[in-house]
Design an enzyme around this catalytic site. Structure first.
Site, short mmCIF file in Angstrom:
data_model
loop_
_atom_site.label_atom_id
_atom_site.label_comp_id
_atom_site.label_asym_id
_atom_site.label_seq_id
_atom_site.Cartn_x
_atom_site.Cartn_y
_atom_site.Cartn_z
CD GLU A 8 22.94 30.09 21.76
OE1 GLU A 8 23.24 30.01 22.96
OE2 GLU A 8 23.27 31.06 21.04
CG ASN B 169 26.57 34.87 7.45
OD1 ASN B 169 27.41 33.97 7.42
ND2 ASN B 169 26.32 35.56 8.53
CD GLU C 82 20.20 34.42 20.10
OE1 GLU C 82 19.30 33.58 20.32
OE2 GLU C 82 21.14 34.65 20.88
CB CYS D 115 22.88 40.57 20.14
SG CYS D 115 23.64 39.61 21.46
#
Ligand SMILES: *[C@@H]1O[C@H](CO)[C@@H](O)[C@H](O)[C@H]1NC(C)=O
Ligand SMILES: *[C@@H]1O[C@H](CO)[C@@H](O)[C@H](O)[C@H]1NC(C)=O
Ligand SMILES: *[C@@H]1O[C@H](CO)[C@@H](O)[C@H](O)[C@H]1NC(C)=O
Length: 489
Positions: A256, A391, A361, A363
């Site tokens: 990030e 996706n 990533e 969550c």
């Protein structure tokens, strides 16, 4: 290596015992159940086995809110022209192919490994096998490993905290690696019959003394005079893990990179503009990796950030020939997916078809409602399934979940940024709970085996009152079986 040896013997005894076991249910009152694994029991499921022998039947495997988990039945396949009356038709063709699927995985964070190591060996064995065993687990093949501390650590550190050590003389992996992450990764490889996991390394921050703000968090960048030393740090990391028999498949340039551009960002981060990262890849990271022939094949994944950044970051980095030549793939995080549509993924694929797209990533519980950890949340499982299916239908080749295991509060996390996980460990009871998210991931990773080809699909859904359309992804597996994964919300 002691732990690994113990787990291998446990594996051999299980191999010869009863493999397939159903869910040991527990209801915490949050809408659906969790499945409890302890020293004596854990649920395991068969996949589709080897190539199908009988083309006149299909296998159906379902999980439901009211408690079914991978419940399997067989139905006859009736070949007729039923399209007129059908309520629901999925059509696809083997000649209408999209990307090759790499697989799913989770992250070996300090927190995940800490929770893992708190369990007894037989429970640890169940945890890694549930994820990584190719036959009775959910067949994970990917894994992400933070290079040093992240928010899911219990202290702030890097591998080179000695101020001004530009020779990397004091570079050293830490107890978090030696006593936690490395043993867990070894178990995930050797105790599960998986052997090779495609691992992705990602840094959260350079040592404070290399940064403009002299902190591991907050608004700060790498000082330009340390670009090359920071590239050398990546190679040292790969070497140190190689020395303990762990090979990395890929690295990302920065977790990030936008976080460290924000004022007062609260956990480990380092800010990069797209142009700064372009320069670092072209002049430092790319050439340094290639110059160490041992790591010349390690894939370089750019961005490692939200969908919103895709257009800018690919234009700047892949638009530069020198940087683009070192980049293999583009990493994405899911946190803004609900607000920013998936079309940008297909557009990016069309512009740069030779660079793979991969989610690195995701969550639940990052917006803690009603809490970071919700034991038995069906909605969180649905959200995972929805995002992965969407996706995969937009050229994404793989999807890596965040922490493989968290504690009952969703930690440890030094910055108080607790979240949810598909596996929640209750160390006091020496047991763990498989959340609906675990089965959502498994419906994809267990049945769409790695190297399957994603097929374009068209769905005709007759019922106009059904508020939410059924989500579908269709794949052709290497064993020539067709698999369709459906999410009916
Ligand atoms: C590290 O280098 C900086 C800049 O040269 C200097 O100001 C600082 O005192 C040095 N720190 C140590 C511990 O040597
Ligand atoms: C890589 O190797 C080339 C040729 O030996 C050398 O010119 C270059 O400086 C090296 N670059 C890095 C970043 O190590
Ligand atoms: C965790 O285990 C302890 C000890 O058995 C037990 O008292 C507690 O209720 C468990 N927590 C949950 C959420 O199941």
């Amino acid at each position: 290596m002691k732990t690994t040896t113990l787990l291998i013997s446990a594996f051999l005894s299980l191999l010869h015992g009863q493999l397939v076991k159903s869910c040991q249910e527990r209801d915490y009152g949050w809408g659906s159940i969790v499945c409890v694994c302890d020293a004596n029991y854990c649920d395991y499921y068969s996949g589709l086995g080897d190539a199908p022998t009988d083309p006149s039947t299909a296998t159906i495997t379902i999980s439901t809110k009211d408690g079914s988990r991978f419940e399997t039945s067989t139905i006859p396949v009736i070949l007729s022209n039923f399209q007129e009356e059908a309520e629901f038709v999925i059509s696809f063709s083997d000649s209408d192919t999209k990307q090759i699927f790499q697989g799913l995985g989770g992250s070996f964070t300090d927190a995940a490994a800490f929770n893992y190591m708190a369990l007894s060996d037989d429970v640890k064995y169940h945890l890694v096998s549930s994820y990584y065993n190719p036959d009775v687990g959910i067949n994970y093949v990917l894994g992400r490993v933070p290079m040093g501390g992240a928010d899911f650590s219990w202290r702030l550190y890097t591998y080179l905290d000695t101020e001004n050590d530009t020779e990397l003389a004091t570079f050293s992996l830490q107890e978090e690696d030696y006593d936690y992450k490395i043993p867990m990764i070894h178990d995930a490889m050797f105790a599960t019959n998986r052997f090779y996991i495609k691992l992705i390394g990602s840094p959260w921050s350079a040592p404070a003394w290399m940064k403009t703000n002299n902190e591991l968090y907050g608004q700060g960048k790498l000082k330009p005079e340390y670009y090359q030393i920071w590239a050398d740090y990546f190679v040292r990391f790969l070497e140190e893990y190689f020395n303990v028999y762990i090979d990395f498949w890929a690295i990302t340039g920065q977790n990030e990179p936008l976080d460290g551009l924000l004022p007062n960002f609260e956990f480990n981060c380092m800010g990069w503009t797209a142009d700064e990262m372009r320069k670092f890849i072209a002049e430092n990271l790319g050439p340094t990796l290639k110059n160490h022939s041992q790591f010349g094949n390690v894939k370089l994944i750019m961005m490692d950030d939200q969908r919103t950044q895709l257009e800018l970051w690919t234009r700047v980095i892949l638009g530069d020939e020198a940087a683009a030549g070192f980049v293999d793939g583009i990493g994405l995080h899911w946190y803004l997916d609900s607000w920013f549509g998936p079309e940008i993924l297909s557009e990016t694929h069309d512009l740069y078809p030779e660079k793979f797209l991969i989610y690195t990533e995701a969550c639940e519980g990052d917006i803690p409602n009603p809490a970071a950890v919700v034991l038995g949340s069906w909605e969180r499982g649905e959200h995972y399934a929805f995002d992965i299916i969407e996706n995969l239908n937009h050229w994404v080749t793989g999807w890596v979940d965040w922490n493989l295991a968290l504690d009952l509060e969703g930690g440890p996390n030094w910055a108080g940024n607790q979240v949810d996980s598909p596996v929640i460990v209750n160390a006091t009871a020496n047991e763990f709970y498989k959340q609906p998210m675990f089965y959502a991931l498994g419906h994809i990773s267990k049945f769409i085996t790695p190297d399957s080809i994603i097929l374009k699909n068209h769905v005709l859904q007759a019922d106009p009152d059904n508020a939410k359309p059924v989500q579908v992804v269709v794949a052709l597996r290497p064993d020539e079986t067709h698999v369709a994964v459906l999410l009916n919300e």
